[in-house]
Design a protein around this motif. Structure first.
Motif, mmCIF file in Angstrom:
data_model
loop_
_atom_site.group_PDB
_atom_site.id
_atom_site.type_symbol
_atom_site.label_atom_id
_atom_site.label_comp_id
_atom_site.label_asym_id
_atom_site.label_seq_id
_atom_site.Cartn_x
_atom_site.Cartn_y
_atom_site.Cartn_z
ATOM 1 N N LYS A 81 0.832 -1.207 0.000
ATOM 2 C CA LYS A 81 0.000 0.000 0.000
ATOM 3 C C LYS A 81 0.864 1.254 0.000
ATOM 4 O O LYS A 81 0.568 2.220 -0.712
ATOM 5 C CB LYS A 81 -0.934 -0.003 1.221
ATOM 6 N N THR A 82 1.937 1.247 0.766
ATOM 7 C CA THR A 82 2.849 2.396 0.808
ATOM 8 C C THR A 82 3.473 2.634 -0.565
ATOM 9 O O THR A 82 3.558 3.776 -1.025
ATOM 10 C CB THR A 82 3.953 2.177 1.869
ATOM 11 N N LEU A 83 3.907 1.571 -1.217
ATOM 12 C CA LEU A 83 4.503 1.701 -2.558
ATOM 13 C C LEU A 83 3.503 2.326 -3.537
ATOM 14 O O LEU A 83 3.863 3.187 -4.338
ATOM 15 C CB LEU A 83 4.947 0.331 -3.079
ATOM 16 N N ILE A 84 2.266 1.892 -3.466
ATOM 17 C CA ILE A 84 1.228 2.442 -4.348
ATOM 18 C C ILE A 84 0.991 3.912 -4.028
ATOM 19 O O ILE A 84 0.952 4.749 -4.935
ATOM 20 C CB ILE A 84 -0.084 1.628 -4.229
ATOM 21 N N GLU A 85 0.855 4.231 -2.754
ATOM 22 C CA GLU A 85 0.621 5.624 -2.349
ATOM 23 C C GLU A 85 1.764 6.542 -2.773
ATOM 24 O O GLU A 85 1.541 7.712 -3.086
ATOM 25 C CB GLU A 85 0.429 5.701 -0.826
ATOM 26 N N GLN A 86 2.978 6.024 -2.803
ATOM 27 C CA GLN A 86 4.137 6.827 -3.181
ATOM 28 C C GLN A 86 4.358 6.857 -4.696
ATOM 29 O O GLN A 86 5.314 7.453 -5.171
ATOM 30 C CB GLN A 86 5.394 6.290 -2.489
ATOM 31 N N GLY A 87 3.478 6.195 -5.448
ATOM 32 C CA GLY A 87 3.578 6.223 -6.911
ATOM 33 C C GLY A 87 4.658 5.313 -7.469
ATOM 34 O O GLY A 87 5.132 5.519 -8.587
ATOM 35 N N GLY A 88 5.023 4.272 -6.719
ATOM 36 C CA GLY A 88 6.109 3.405 -7.144
ATOM 37 C C GLY A 88 5.701 2.143 -7.869
ATOM 38 O O GLY A 88 6.548 1.316 -8.192
ATOM 39 N N ILE A 89 4.407 1.983 -8.165
ATOM 40 C CA ILE A 89 3.937 0.747 -8.806
ATOM 41 C C ILE A 89 3.225 1.071 -10.118
ATOM 42 O O ILE A 89 2.404 1.978 -10.196
ATOM 43 C CB ILE A 89 2.974 -0.020 -7.872
ATOM 44 N N LEU B 99 1.396 -1.003 -13.660
ATOM 45 C CA LEU B 99 0.895 -2.226 -14.277
ATOM 46 C C LEU B 99 0.788 -1.949 -15.764
ATOM 47 O O LEU B 99 0.080 -1.008 -16.169
ATOM 48 C CB LEU B 99 -0.473 -2.610 -13.687
ATOM 49 N N ASN B 100 1.535 -2.686 -16.567
ATOM 50 C CA ASN B 100 1.567 -2.475 -18.021
ATOM 51 C C ASN B 100 1.872 -1.011 -18.360
ATOM 52 O O ASN B 100 1.223 -0.402 -19.198
ATOM 53 C CB ASN B 100 0.249 -2.911 -18.667
ATOM 54 N N ASP B 101 2.820 -0.432 -17.692
ATOM 55 C CA ASP B 101 3.279 0.950 -17.887
ATOM 56 C C ASP B 101 2.275 2.016 -17.469
ATOM 57 O O ASP B 101 2.475 3.197 -17.744
ATOM 58 C CB ASP B 101 3.718 1.186 -19.344
ATOM 59 N N GLY B 102 1.198 1.626 -16.814
ATOM 60 C CA GLY B 102 0.247 2.598 -16.267
ATOM 61 C C GLY B 102 0.400 2.680 -14.758
ATOM 62 O O GLY B 102 0.373 1.656 -14.075
ATOM 63 N N LYS B 103 0.599 3.872 -14.249
ATOM 64 C CA LYS B 103 0.788 4.071 -12.809
ATOM 65 C C LYS B 103 -0.463 3.630 -12.054
ATOM 66 O O LYS B 103 -1.572 3.966 -12.424
ATOM 67 C CB LYS B 103 1.058 5.554 -12.564
ATOM 68 N N ILE B 104 -0.264 2.874 -10.996
ATOM 69 C CA ILE B 104 -1.369 2.438 -10.135
ATOM 70 C C ILE B 104 -1.464 3.426 -8.973
ATOM 71 O O ILE B 104 -0.494 3.644 -8.258
ATOM 72 C CB ILE B 104 -1.146 1.011 -9.595
ATOM 73 N N THR B 105 -2.635 4.028 -8.807
ATOM 74 C CA THR B 105 -2.824 5.010 -7.733
ATOM 75 C C THR B 105 -3.885 4.566 -6.730
ATOM 76 O O THR B 105 -3.993 5.139 -5.666
ATOM 77 C CB THR B 105 -3.238 6.375 -8.324
ATOM 78 N N GLY C 78 -2.816 -13.119 -21.973
ATOM 79 C CA GLY C 78 -2.637 -13.809 -20.706
ATOM 80 C C GLY C 78 -1.489 -13.302 -19.849
ATOM 81 O O GLY C 78 -1.129 -13.932 -18.868
ATOM 82 N N ILE C 79 -0.926 -12.131 -20.215
ATOM 83 C CA ILE C 79 0.240 -11.609 -19.496
ATOM 84 C C ILE C 79 0.038 -10.143 -19.116
ATOM 85 O O ILE C 79 -0.477 -9.340 -19.901
ATOM 86 C CB ILE C 79 1.504 -11.725 -20.376
ATOM 87 N N ALA C 80 0.461 -9.810 -17.900
ATOM 88 C CA ALA C 80 0.502 -8.417 -17.434
ATOM 89 C C ALA C 80 1.884 -8.203 -16.819
ATOM 90 O O ALA C 80 2.459 -9.114 -16.234
ATOM 91 C CB ALA C 80 -0.586 -8.154 -16.399
ATOM 92 N N ILE C 81 2.410 -6.988 -16.967
ATOM 93 C CA ILE C 81 3.732 -6.683 -16.429
ATOM 94 C C ILE C 81 3.579 -5.726 -15.252
ATOM 95 O O ILE C 81 3.095 -4.607 -15.399
ATOM 96 C CB ILE C 81 4.653 -6.050 -17.498
ATOM 97 N N LEU C 82 4.009 -6.192 -14.098
ATOM 98 C CA LEU C 82 3.986 -5.423 -12.860
ATOM 99 C C LEU C 82 5.373 -4.816 -12.676
ATOM 100 O O LEU C 82 6.375 -5.496 -12.865
ATOM 101 C CB LEU C 82 3.644 -6.367 -11.712
#
Length: 175
Positions: A129-137, A139-145, A159-163
């Motif tokens: 959760k901290t990584l997401i909140e800090q903008g560090g994650i 998925l398929n080159d789209g920032k997860i917020t 069938g593939i996603a890149i984290l």
């Protein structure tokens, strides 16, 4: 020998994959190149001097050679080639993603936080959760917020996603 993001750098491929091992050496500091090439490869003194003398962006070529040679020494030439190919695919847009660290997703109903813990990109849900909140994650080159983001079919192409964590940690999710 140093630390990776997950802890110690292991020689055992079950604890540090050949790709992660390769990436560790690929990301050494510019000032460490000569020492690493001298101590951990069988390159000639002349070759080490030539590579160590590279400056600015060209020093990256020396780091690639160091990463390849050290990975080859520990994990064998085949694994070194696979790690090099994966790195080229991820960072240079060429090569093969087949050997990227990957995790099969069994559960259709998984959140991004659960995926981060499952892949060991994050050691706990709190850190995920901290990584997401800090903008560090990403998925398929789209920032997860969104902490409660749920993976869906649209996230998986063939069938593939890149984290991705930060700029250098990649993990393939497979359905």
């Amino acid at each position: 020998m140093g630390k990776t993001e997950k802890g110690a750098l292991w020689l055992n491929p079950e604890k540090t994959t050949p790709y992660e091992f390769y990436q560790y050496w690929r990301n050494i500091g510019d000032t460490e190149v000569e020492k690493v090439l001298n101590m951990l490869t069988f390159l000639s003194t002349e070759e080490v001097e030539k590579l160590s003398g590279l400056k600015d962006e060209k020093i990256n070529e020396a780091k690639k050679i160091a990463a390849y040679e050290i990975t080859k020494l520990i994990h064998g030439e085949e694994e070194a080639k696979k790690a090099e190919e994966t790195s080229k695919a991820l960072f240079e847009g060429q090569g093969n993603l087949e050997n990227m660290p990957s995790t099969k997703i069994e559960n259709e109903d998984i959140t991004i936080v659960e995926a981060l813990v499952l892949t060991k990109i994050a050691p706990s849900k709190g850190q995920a959760k901290t990584l997401i909140e800090q903008g560090g994650i990403s998925l398929n080159d789209g920032k997860i917020t969104e902490i409660n983001y749920k993976l869906s079919e649209k996230d998986f192409k063939n069938g593939i996603a890149i984290l991705k964590k930060g700029k250098k940690i990649y993990h393939k999710l497979e359905k």
